[in-house]
Write a protein that holds these residues in place. Structure first.
Motif, PDB file in Angstrom:
ATOM      1  N   ILE A 330      43.201 -42.318 -26.900  1.00 49.29           N
ATOM      2  CA  ILE A 330      42.910 -41.829 -25.547  1.00 49.29           C
ATOM      3  C   ILE A 330      41.892 -42.743 -24.863  1.00 49.29           C
ATOM      4  CG2 ILE A 330      41.878 -39.925 -24.233  1.00 49.29           C
ATOM      5  CD1 ILE A 330      43.022 -38.016 -26.330  1.00 49.29           C
ATOM      6  N   VAL A 331      40.870 -43.165 -25.626  1.00 49.30           N
ATOM      7  CA  VAL A 331      39.864 -44.082 -25.080  1.00 49.30           C
ATOM      8  C   VAL A 331      40.513 -45.415 -24.706  1.00 49.30           C
ATOM      9  CG1 VAL A 331      37.723 -45.333 -25.579  1.00 49.30           C
ATOM     10  CG2 VAL A 331      38.008 -42.989 -26.399  1.00 49.30           C
ATOM     11  N   VAL A 332      41.399 -45.919 -25.566  1.00 48.76           N
ATOM     12  CA  VAL A 332      42.078 -47.193 -25.304  1.00 48.76           C
ATOM     13  C   VAL A 332      42.959 -47.088 -24.057  1.00 48.76           C
ATOM     14  CG1 VAL A 332      43.764 -48.845 -26.199  1.00 48.76           C
ATOM     15  CG2 VAL A 332      42.016 -47.902 -27.717  1.00 48.76           C
ATOM     16  N   VAL A 333      43.702 -45.993 -23.941  1.00 49.52           N
ATOM     17  CA  VAL A 333      44.552 -45.777 -22.763  1.00 49.52           C
ATOM     18  C   VAL A 333      43.688 -45.679 -21.508  1.00 49.52           C
ATOM     19  CG1 VAL A 333      46.078 -44.118 -21.628  1.00 49.52           C
ATOM     20  CG2 VAL A 333      46.470 -44.744 -24.016  1.00 49.52           C
ATOM     21  N   GLY A 334      42.548 -44.995 -21.622  1.00 51.45           N
ATOM     22  CA  GLY A 334      41.615 -44.927 -20.497  1.00 51.45           C
ATOM     23  C   GLY A 334      41.136 -46.307 -20.090  1.00 51.45           C
ATOM     24  N   ALA A 335      40.907 -47.177 -21.077  1.00 57.28           N
ATOM     25  CA  ALA A 335      40.469 -48.542 -20.790  1.00 57.28           C
ATOM     26  C   ALA A 335      41.564 -49.325 -20.067  1.00 57.28           C
ATOM     27  CB  ALA A 335      40.079 -49.244 -22.084  1.00 57.28           C
ATOM     28  N   ILE A 336      42.815 -49.133 -20.491  1.00 56.87           N
ATOM     29  CA  ILE A 336      43.938 -49.814 -19.832  1.00 56.87           C
ATOM     30  C   ILE A 336      44.031 -49.387 -18.372  1.00 56.87           C
ATOM     31  CG2 ILE A 336      46.460 -50.037 -19.784  1.00 56.87           C
ATOM     32  CD1 ILE A 336      46.400 -49.719 -22.848  1.00 56.87           C
ATOM     33  N   TYR A 337      43.869 -48.085 -18.124  1.00 59.19           N
ATOM     34  CA  TYR A 337      43.907 -47.583 -16.739  1.00 59.19           C
ATOM     35  C   TYR A 337      42.721 -48.136 -15.936  1.00 59.19           C
ATOM     36  CZ  TYR A 337      44.340 -44.403 -12.796  1.00 59.19           C
ATOM     37  OH  TYR A 337      44.479 -43.893 -11.527  1.00 59.19           O
ATOM     38  N   ASN A 338      41.554 -48.205 -16.575  1.00 61.74           N
ATOM     39  CA  ASN A 338      40.377 -48.741 -15.882  1.00 61.74           C
ATOM     40  C   ASN A 338      40.578 -50.194 -15.482  1.00 61.74           C
ATOM     41  OD1 ASN A 338      38.651 -46.493 -15.803  1.00 61.74           O
ATOM     42  ND2 ASN A 338      37.975 -46.823 -17.899  1.00 61.74           N
ATOM     43  N   ILE A 339      41.153 -50.990 -16.390  1.00 57.57           N
ATOM     44  CA  ILE A 339      41.366 -52.409 -16.107  1.00 57.57           C
ATOM     45  C   ILE A 339      42.452 -52.599 -15.053  1.00 57.57           C
ATOM     46  CG2 ILE A 339      42.207 -54.580 -17.104  1.00 57.57           C
ATOM     47  CD1 ILE A 339      40.830 -53.754 -19.727  1.00 57.57           C
ATOM     48  N   GLY A 340      43.538 -51.820 -15.157  1.00 53.60           N
ATOM     49  CA  GLY A 340      44.665 -52.016 -14.258  1.00 53.60           C
ATOM     50  C   GLY A 340      44.523 -51.379 -12.896  1.00 53.60           C
ATOM     51  N   VAL A 341      43.799 -50.264 -12.797  1.00 53.50           N
ATOM     52  CA  VAL A 341      43.724 -49.522 -11.535  1.00 53.50           C
ATOM     53  C   VAL A 341      42.283 -49.388 -11.037  1.00 53.50           C
ATOM     54  CG1 VAL A 341      44.240 -47.340 -10.372  1.00 53.50           C
ATOM     55  CG2 VAL A 341      45.817 -48.237 -12.093  1.00 53.50           C
ATOM     56  N   ASN A 342      41.420 -48.814 -11.875  1.00 55.11           N
ATOM     57  CA  ASN A 342      40.064 -48.521 -11.407  1.00 55.11           C
ATOM     58  C   ASN A 342      39.254 -49.768 -11.089  1.00 55.11           C
ATOM     59  OD1 ASN A 342      40.403 -45.785 -11.440  1.00 55.11           O
ATOM     60  ND2 ASN A 342      39.458 -45.462 -13.442  1.00 55.11           N
ATOM     61  N   SER A 343      39.522 -50.873 -11.784  1.00 56.51           N
ATOM     62  CA  SER A 343      38.804 -52.108 -11.474  1.00 56.51           C
ATOM     63  C   SER A 343      39.107 -52.567 -10.047  1.00 56.51           C
ATOM     64  CB  SER A 343      39.183 -53.201 -12.474  1.00 56.51           C
ATOM     65  OG  SER A 343      40.578 -53.479 -12.420  1.00 56.51           O
ATOM     66  N   HIS A 344      40.350 -52.344  -9.592  1.00 53.58           N
ATOM     67  CA  HIS A 344      40.717 -52.693  -8.219  1.00 53.58           C
ATOM     68  C   HIS A 344      40.077 -51.722  -7.229  1.00 53.58           C
ATOM     69  CE1 HIS A 344      44.608 -54.380 -10.219  1.00 53.58           C
ATOM     70  NE2 HIS A 344      43.597 -55.209 -10.339  1.00 53.58           N
ATOM     71  N   LEU A 345      40.074 -50.451  -7.597  1.00 53.90           N
ATOM     72  CA  LEU A 345      39.556 -49.446  -6.680  1.00 53.90           C
ATOM     73  C   LEU A 345      38.054 -49.576  -6.451  1.00 53.90           C
ATOM     74  CD1 LEU A 345      41.578 -46.305  -7.856  1.00 53.90           C
ATOM     75  CD2 LEU A 345      41.871 -47.595  -5.746  1.00 53.90           C
ATOM     76  N   VAL A 346      37.297 -49.909  -7.508  1.00 53.92           N
ATOM     77  CA  VAL A 346      35.845 -50.051  -7.306  1.00 53.92           C
ATOM     78  C   VAL A 346      35.542 -51.260  -6.428  1.00 53.92           C
ATOM     79  CG1 VAL A 346      35.170 -48.852  -9.417  1.00 53.92           C
ATOM     80  CG2 VAL A 346      35.565 -51.316  -9.494  1.00 53.92           C
ATOM     81  N   LEU A 347      36.320 -52.338  -6.579  1.00 57.17           N
ATOM     82  CA  LEU A 347      36.118 -53.505  -5.718  1.00 57.17           C
ATOM     83  C   LEU A 347      36.509 -53.188  -4.281  1.00 57.17           C
ATOM     84  CD1 LEU A 347      37.461 -56.373  -8.007  1.00 57.17           C
ATOM     85  CD2 LEU A 347      35.087 -55.833  -7.491  1.00 57.17           C
ATOM     86  N   LEU A 348      37.588 -52.434  -4.112  1.00 58.71           N
ATOM     87  CA  LEU A 348      38.006 -52.034  -2.773  1.00 58.71           C
ATOM     88  C   LEU A 348      36.973 -51.117  -2.136  1.00 58.71           C
ATOM     89  CD1 LEU A 348      40.195 -52.077  -0.599  1.00 58.71           C
ATOM     90  CD2 LEU A 348      41.317 -50.183  -1.784  1.00 58.71           C
ATOM     91  N   GLY A 349      36.431 -50.174  -2.917  1.00 56.30           N
ATOM     92  CA  GLY A 349      35.405 -49.279  -2.403  1.00 56.30           C
ATOM     93  C   GLY A 349      34.129 -50.009  -2.040  1.00 56.30           C
TER      94      GLY A 349
END
Length: 444
Positions: A330-349
């Motif tokens: 679950i932690v690994v999957v969360g990391a994949i989502y963070n790298i693929g989606v959340n990393s873009h969203l924090v930069l956009l924000g």
């Protein structure tokens, strides 16, 4: 909570006062830890006061008195005052409850003066955090229960006459000690002696092979290592690593909350550091914009920084294997989502977060209300709720494997379309460029 805590504990068939006293030790340690991290010490310019007919005692009393009205003190009354009133209304002895309340609030103000005395010791926050983790873990795994010793002490404020005076006397002593210290040092030349520090330089020349990207990365690494505010992000990232202990060890939590924990465990640095891009560079942002600096290189460097930190956090979080490989997955999957989606969203924000950051202040943007805006808030929703919805959808219509695959799949798609997303983010940064520069000029 001040009103409802009593009735909630009653419904759980727990004695409200004893139960609250049981966990007060963690409450006070957490309060002190938060104060050391965020509470600012009142500053007073004494130069114009020293030429006026004012006694030094008056100046020091005024400065210390300002701390009494601090948000970090009166916020606790919003819980303890209603809770005390409810206890009285439910038959507890009025006088004894008031004594208990006075004892508890005295400890709150003891923390206030401890924060003043200890504010110059940088590593104390980590020490208290470690203490809470060690004590909490020892109690959870039934190795050592600190509450067996502290609960009778706090309960005695109510049961034993006069014992509430102990924290009051400690508070008076701390106030006197703090007062004498500041009175003794209330001179213009106090603290002006030259402090000898050993200067060191870091070339980080191995990053030169990455060209412009390496230049930006070197700048960010040096920024994090040298400034108090940016160092705080490292401490906060470590705290996020233990966020999963709340959810993974509790079988009563909804299953969808597990991916919520996985996102936060691996994404501590991403959330704490990433949401303030480009505010970290606010002190020299105007200079940067006069140079021939490609926005794409700037954004890419920040992205790689949060991605590397997410990867390191995922490795450090491997202790969740103690809960089973499915939990760590679950932690690994969360990391994949963070790298693929959340990393873009924090930069956009970050394009919409225009609050300058004082790198010398550990509080910084955390204490600035202007850092929150509608755009940044809306962009924060898919960071947390979208993976939770995807995970719930997979669990509801299939099984856990499908649920994890859905979340990881969205993260992989985000990574595949990274260049197109970066083009969009670059356009928005360019569009917001001049309003960002204008915002960073606002120093007051």
């Amino acid at each position: 909570m001040g009103v409802g805590a009593f009735y909630m504990l009653k419904e759980m068939k727990l004695e409200p006062l004893v139960t609250l006293n049981k966990f007060l030790i963690y409450y006070f340690l957490a309060d002190l830890m938060i104060r050391l991290l965020l509470q600012s010490i009142p500053v007073l310019n004494i130069k114009p006061l020293l030429v006026l007919p004012l006694k030094k005692r008056t100046i020091v009393h005024f400065s210390l008195g300002k701390t009494i009205l601090s948000f970090f003190n009166w916020i606790h009354a919003l819980f303890f005052v209603p809770f005390t009133v409810v206890l009285i209304l439910n038959g507890y002895d009025v006088v004894q409850i008031i004594f208990w309340h006075l004892g508890v609030m005295s400890i709150i103000y003891i923390n206030n003066f401890l924060n003043i005395i200890l504010s110059n010791i940088d590593r104390l926050f980590a020490l208290f955090l470690l203490l809470i983790i060690v004590l909490g873990s020892a109690q959870y795994y039934q190795l050592f229960d600190i509450t067996k010793f502290t609960t009778p002490f706090f309960q005695s404020f109510y049961e034993i006459d006069g014992l509430f005076l102990i924290p009051i006397l400690v508070l008076i002593t701390l106030h006197y000690f703090t007062f004498k210290y500041f009175e003794k040092n209330l001179y213009l030349d106090a603290g002006l002696s030259v402090k000898q520090d050993v200067a060191s330089t870091e070339n980080l020349s191995w990053l030169n092979q990455f060209g412009t990207l390496g230049t930006f990365l070197k700048n960010d690494i040096k920024l994090i290592k040298r400034n108090k505010r940016s160092k705080t992000t490292i401490v906060m990232s470590v705290i996020f690593l233990f966020y999963g202990l709340i959810f993974f060890g509790n079988m009563n939590q909804p299953p969808a909350m597990q991916i919520f924990a996985g996102i936060f465990v691996s994404g501590g640095f991403l959330f704490v550091f990433g949401q303030f891009v480009p505010s970290w560079d606010s002190s020299y942002y105007q200079l940067m914009m006069t140079q021939n600096i490609p926005y794409r290189g700037y954004i890419t460097a920040k992205w790689w920084l949060v991605v590397i930190a997410t990867f390191i956090s995922t490795i450090l979080a491997s202790f969740y294997l103690l809960y089973g490989w499915e939990t760590y997955l679950i932690v690994v999957v969360g990391a994949i989502y963070n790298i693929g989606v959340n990393s873009h969203l924090v930069l956009l924000g970050g394009a919409f977060t225009k609050t300058p950051i004082d790198l010398s202040n550990a509080g910084g943007a955390f204490s600035d209300k202007k850092v929150f805006n509608v755009n940044a808030m809306l962009l924060s929703l898919p960071k947390i709720f979208l993976p939770s919805i995807l995970y719930w959808f997979g669990l509801h219509y299939a099984d856990k494997t499908v649920a994890l695959a859905l979340v990881a799949g969205v993260g992989i798609l985000g990574f595949i379309f990274k260049e197109k997303v970066f083009s969009l983010i670059e356009k928005i940064y360019k569009r917001e460029k001049y309003s960002t520069i204008s915002a960073y000029k606002q120093k007051s």
